[in-house]
Motif scaffolding. Structure first.
Motif, PDB file in Angstrom:
ATOM      1  N   UNK A  34      26.863   5.924  23.298  1.00 52.03           N
ATOM      2  CA  UNK A  34      26.888   7.058  24.204  1.00 52.03           C
ATOM      3  C   UNK A  34      26.599   8.379  23.494  1.00 52.03           C
ATOM      4  N   UNK A  35      26.444   8.339  22.177  1.00 52.62           N
ATOM      5  CA  UNK A  35      26.072   9.547  21.447  1.00 52.62           C
ATOM      6  C   UNK A  35      24.585   9.836  21.649  1.00 52.62           C
ATOM      7  N   UNK A  36      24.146  11.063  21.383  1.00 51.71           N
ATOM      8  CA  UNK A  36      22.713  11.349  21.493  1.00 51.71           C
ATOM      9  C   UNK A  36      21.898  10.496  20.527  1.00 51.71           C
ATOM     10  N   UNK A  37      20.674  10.221  20.884  1.00 51.57           N
ATOM     11  CA  UNK A  37      19.778   9.507  19.982  1.00 51.57           C
ATOM     12  C   UNK A  37      19.401  10.438  18.838  1.00 51.57           C
ATOM     13  N   UNK A  38      19.682  10.000  17.595  1.00 49.87           N
ATOM     14  CA  UNK A  38      19.454  10.835  16.422  1.00 49.87           C
ATOM     15  C   UNK A  38      18.263  10.318  15.622  1.00 49.87           C
ATOM     16  N   UNK A  39      17.520  11.220  15.001  1.00 47.66           N
ATOM     17  CA  UNK A  39      16.373  10.783  14.187  1.00 47.66           C
ATOM     18  C   UNK A  39      16.806   9.814  13.091  1.00 47.66           C
ATOM     19  N   UNK A  40      16.041   8.773  12.916  1.00 48.70           N
ATOM     20  CA  UNK A  40      16.320   7.806  11.867  1.00 48.70           C
ATOM     21  C   UNK A  40      17.373   6.777  12.222  1.00 48.70           C
ATOM     22  N   UNK A  41      17.913   6.864  13.456  1.00 49.39           N
ATOM     23  CA  UNK A  41      18.923   5.890  13.874  1.00 49.39           C
ATOM     24  C   UNK A  41      18.427   5.139  15.105  1.00 49.39           C
ATOM     25  N   UNK A  42      19.006   3.967  15.353  1.00 49.91           N
ATOM     26  CA  UNK A  42      18.586   3.224  16.545  1.00 49.91           C
ATOM     27  C   UNK A  42      18.830   4.029  17.816  1.00 49.91           C
ATOM     28  N   UNK A  43      17.978   3.831  18.805  1.00 46.81           N
ATOM     29  CA  UNK A  43      18.129   4.534  20.077  1.00 46.81           C
ATOM     30  C   UNK A  43      19.437   4.156  20.750  1.00 46.81           C
ATOM     31  N   UNK A  44      20.095   5.143  21.350  1.00 47.51           N
ATOM     32  CA  UNK A  44      21.326   4.909  22.101  1.00 47.51           C
ATOM     33  C   UNK A  44      20.982   4.823  23.586  1.00 47.51           C
ATOM     34  N   UNK A  45      22.001   4.820  24.424  1.00 47.66           N
ATOM     35  CA  UNK A  45      21.776   4.794  25.870  1.00 47.66           C
ATOM     36  C   UNK A  45      21.166   6.094  26.374  1.00 47.66           C
ATOM     37  N   UNK A  46      21.234   7.154  25.574  1.00 44.65           N
ATOM     38  CA  UNK A  46      20.824   8.478  26.019  1.00 44.65           C
ATOM     39  C   UNK A  46      19.720   8.992  25.101  1.00 44.65           C
ATOM     40  N   UNK A  47      18.515   9.012  25.592  1.00 45.33           N
ATOM     41  CA  UNK A  47      17.346   9.378  24.791  1.00 45.33           C
ATOM     42  C   UNK A  47      17.180  10.889  24.760  1.00 45.33           C
ATOM     43  N   UNK A  48      18.166  11.567  24.176  1.00 43.13           N
ATOM     44  CA  UNK A  48      18.123  13.024  24.060  1.00 43.13           C
ATOM     45  C   UNK A  48      18.856  13.422  22.790  1.00 43.13           C
ATOM     46  N   UNK A  49      18.398  14.520  22.175  1.00 43.35           N
ATOM     47  CA  UNK A  49      19.045  14.987  20.956  1.00 43.35           C
ATOM     48  C   UNK A  49      20.377  15.653  21.243  1.00 43.35           C
ATOM     49  N   UNK A  50      20.567  16.114  22.476  1.00 39.62           N
ATOM     50  CA  UNK A  50      21.835  16.739  22.883  1.00 39.62           C
ATOM     51  C   UNK A  50      21.877  16.721  24.402  1.00 39.62           C
ATOM     52  N   UNK A  51      23.065  16.880  24.953  1.00 41.12           N
ATOM     53  CA  UNK A  51      23.205  16.892  26.408  1.00 41.12           C
ATOM     54  C   UNK A  51      24.579  17.444  26.764  1.00 41.12           C
ATOM     55  N   UNK A  52      24.784  17.746  28.029  1.00 42.43           N
ATOM     56  CA  UNK A  52      26.092  18.165  28.531  1.00 42.43           C
ATOM     57  C   UNK A  52      26.742  17.025  29.313  1.00 42.43           C
ATOM     58  N   UNK A  53      26.177  16.688  30.469  1.00 43.38           N
ATOM     59  CA  UNK A  53      26.672  15.579  31.288  1.00 43.38           C
ATOM     60  C   UNK A  53      25.507  14.638  31.582  1.00 43.38           C
ATOM     61  N   UNK A  54      25.774  13.341  31.522  1.00 39.05           N
ATOM     62  CA  UNK A  54      24.742  12.352  31.797  1.00 39.05           C
ATOM     63  C   UNK A  54      25.346  11.249  32.650  1.00 39.05           C
ATOM     64  N   UNK A  55      24.625  10.820  33.679  1.00 41.80           N
ATOM     65  CA  UNK A  55      25.027   9.668  34.487  1.00 41.80           C
ATOM     66  C   UNK A  55      23.893   8.654  34.474  1.00 41.80           C
ATOM     67  N   UNK A  56      24.237   7.378  34.290  1.00 39.75           N
ATOM     68  CA  UNK A  56      23.216   6.333  34.273  1.00 39.75           C
ATOM     69  C   UNK A  56      23.848   5.006  34.669  1.00 39.75           C
ATOM     70  N   UNK A  57      23.003   4.044  35.010  1.00 39.01           N
ATOM     71  CA  UNK A  57      23.489   2.723  35.406  1.00 39.01           C
ATOM     72  C   UNK A  57      24.197   2.029  34.249  1.00 39.01           C
ATOM     73  N   UNK A  58      25.310   1.407  34.558  1.00 37.92           N
ATOM     74  CA  UNK A  58      26.064   0.656  33.558  1.00 37.92           C
ATOM     75  C   UNK A  58      25.268  -0.574  33.117  1.00 37.92           C
ATOM     76  N   UNK A  59      25.153  -0.775  31.814  1.00 37.60           N
ATOM     77  CA  UNK A  59      24.433  -1.940  31.290  1.00 37.60           C
ATOM     78  C   UNK A  59      25.195  -3.237  31.529  1.00 37.60           C
ATOM     79  N   UNK A  60      26.495  -3.127  31.729  1.00 35.74           N
ATOM     80  CA  UNK A  60      27.335  -4.308  31.966  1.00 35.74           C
ATOM     81  C   UNK A  60      28.062  -4.117  33.302  1.00 35.74           C
ATOM     82  N   UNK A  61      27.323  -4.134  34.404  1.00 38.92           N
ATOM     83  CA  UNK A  61      27.915  -3.755  35.692  1.00 38.92           C
ATOM     84  C   UNK A  61      28.762  -4.852  36.315  1.00 38.92           C
ATOM     85  N   UNK A  62      29.822  -4.425  36.977  1.00 33.60           N
ATOM     86  CA  UNK A  62      30.616  -5.343  37.793  1.00 33.60           C
ATOM     87  C   UNK A  62      29.951  -5.584  39.143  1.00 33.60           C
TER      88      UNK A  62
END
Length: 335
Positions: A34-62
Motif C-alpha cells: 500500500x506504499x507508493x511505488x518507489x524507483x528501483x523497487x517492485x510496483x505496489x498496488x498504487x502506481x504513484x510516487x505519492x498520494x493522499x487518499x486512494x480507493x481501489x478494488x481489493x485484490x482478495x475480495x470477499x
C-alpha cells in the motif's frame, strides 16, 4: 472458493472466501503493497510516487460483481448463492507509519467525501444491497497490513447487525412515531456519557456500550446516509471523529486499536425513515494492559458483559480532550 451458504438456524448468510487465506500478511515496511511505488523497487498496488487518499478494488475480495459458481449444491434447507457484491480498499495516506488519528482534520474530511462518493457509486450496482465502510486498526484487531487503510464492502443484502437495527427502529417508529436514533441522540448528547458534541454530530459512549470505551458518532438530525450530508455536516463529522481518535490515543498512551464501522441506509429504497447515519468505534482495551475478549457469553450467546460503566469511560475520554485543549501536543489539530 467464494460463495455464500445459508444458516437456517439463525436466518443468516455466511460468506466463504477461501482465497483470502493466502493474502499478504504483515509484510515488512519495505515490502508494503500500500506504499507508493518507489524507483528501483517492485510496483505496489498504487502506481504513484505519492498520494493522499486512494480507493481501489481489493485484490482478495470477499464479494465480486462476477463471482464464480458455488462449489457445492444447495437445497431448500441450506441454500447456496454466489458471493456477489463488491470489496474496495481505501488507503488513508502514503505515510506507512501514520495513523488516521495523526492526519489533519482536512484529510478526515476528504475521507468522508470518499465514503459518500463510494456509497453512491456502489449503491447503484444491482449486485449491492448495503454499502459498509469500515476500518480495522491494529494487530490486536487482526489486520494483515499495518499501512493505515480501511475497506468498503458492498454486501448483496443487509448484514445481520444493520438489519437488526433497522428492524428495531421500525418497531420503535410504529410504537412511538419517531426515530429511535434521534430520540437516543437527544438524551445522550446532554448526558454524562457524551464525549463530544458538534454542530451536526455528537459522540457518546452509548448507555448500552458493549465494549468499555465504545463510542457512537451519530448525526444530530435524521440523516439516513453519508451522501445525504451537507458540506458543513461533513466538516463537523470530520472534526468530531478527529477528537474521538485523539481521545483514544491519549487514553492509555499508545495508538488505540479499534474497529470503526459506518452504519447507514441500505442501497434499496424504503428504509430512509428508520435508517440513521452513525459510526460505531469499538476498541478492544479496557485498561492499558487488559483487553476485552469476546468469549463464552459474547461469542457463543451474543450477550455482552461489559467491564466498565459508560459514564466512567466517557469521563475518561473527556479528560483526555480537556488536557489536549489545555496543553496541545502532537494532536493540536484535534478541534
Amino acid at each position: 472458493m467464494t460463495e455464500r451458504r445459508y444458516d437456517p438456524t439463525r436466518g443468516e448468510w455466511v460468506t466463504f472466501a477461501t482465497h483470502r487465506q493466502n493474502r499478504t500478511f504483515l509484510p515488512p515496511a519495505d515490502q508494503c503493497p500500500l506504499c507508493p511505488t518507489a524507483p528501483g523497487r517492485p510496483a505496489t498496488e498504487i502506481a504513484a510516487a505519492d498520494y493522499e487518499l486512494v480507493a481501489f478494488d481489493n485484490r482478495f475480495p470477499s464479494f465480486t460483481a462476477e463471482p464464480p459458481e458455488p462449489s457445492v449444491a444447495g437445497d431448500d434447507l441450506t441454500p447456496v448463492a454466489p458471493a456477489a457484491g463488491h470489496a474496495e480498499v481505501v488507503v488513508f495516506t502514503s505515510d506507512h507509519d501514520a495513523t488516521l488519528t495523526a492526519l489533519p482534520a482536512a484529510r478526515l474530511r476528504a475521507l468522508v467525501d470518499v465514503w459518500a462518493d463510494r456509497t453512491t457509486e456502489l449503491g447503484r450496482r444491482p449486485e449491492v444491497g448495503y454499502v459498509f465502510p469500515f476500518e480495522n486498526k491494529g494487530e490486536e484487531i487482526g489486520v494483515t497490513l499495518n499501512h493505515p487503510h480501511g475497506q468498503i464492502y458492498g454486501y448483496p443484502d443487509i448484514p445481520p447487525i444493520p438489519a437488526q437495527e433497522i428492524a428495531a427502529a421500525r418497531r420503535y417508529r410504529d410504537e412511538h412515531g419517531s426515530c429511535v436514533w434521534c430520540d437516543v441522540g437527544v438524551r445522550e448528547e446532554d448526558s454524562e456519557r457524551c464525549v463530544v458534541r458538534g454542530s451536526a454530530f455528537a459522540a457518546y459512549v452509548p448507555f448500552w456500550a458493549r465494549f468499555p470505551y465504545q463510542v457512537y458518532i451519530s448525526a444530530r438530525r435524521h440523516a439516513p446516509a453519508l451522501p445525504s450530508l451537507t458540506a458543513p455536516e461533513r466538516d463537523d463529522l470530520a472534526r468530531v471523529l478527529k477528537q474521538v481518535l485523539v481521545a483514544y490515543d491519549g487514553l492509555f498512551g499508545f495508538s488505540m486499536p479499534y474497529v470503526m464501522a459506518v452504519h447507514q441506509e441500505p442501497a434499496a429504497p424504503g428504509h430512509g425513515d428508520v435508517s440513521h447515519l452513525h459510526l460505531e468505534l469499538s476498541p478492544p482495551y479496557r485498561t492499558a494492559t487488559r483487553r476485552k475478549f469476546l468469549a463464552g457469553s459474547e461469542l457463543a450467546a451474543g450477550a455482552y458483559v461489559t467491564d466498565l460503566a459508560p459514564e466512567r469511560t466517557a469521563a475518561a475520554l473527556r479528560d483526555v480532550l480537556a488536557r489536549e485543549t489545555a496543553e496541545p501536543g502532537r494532536h493540536e489539530a484535534a478541534a
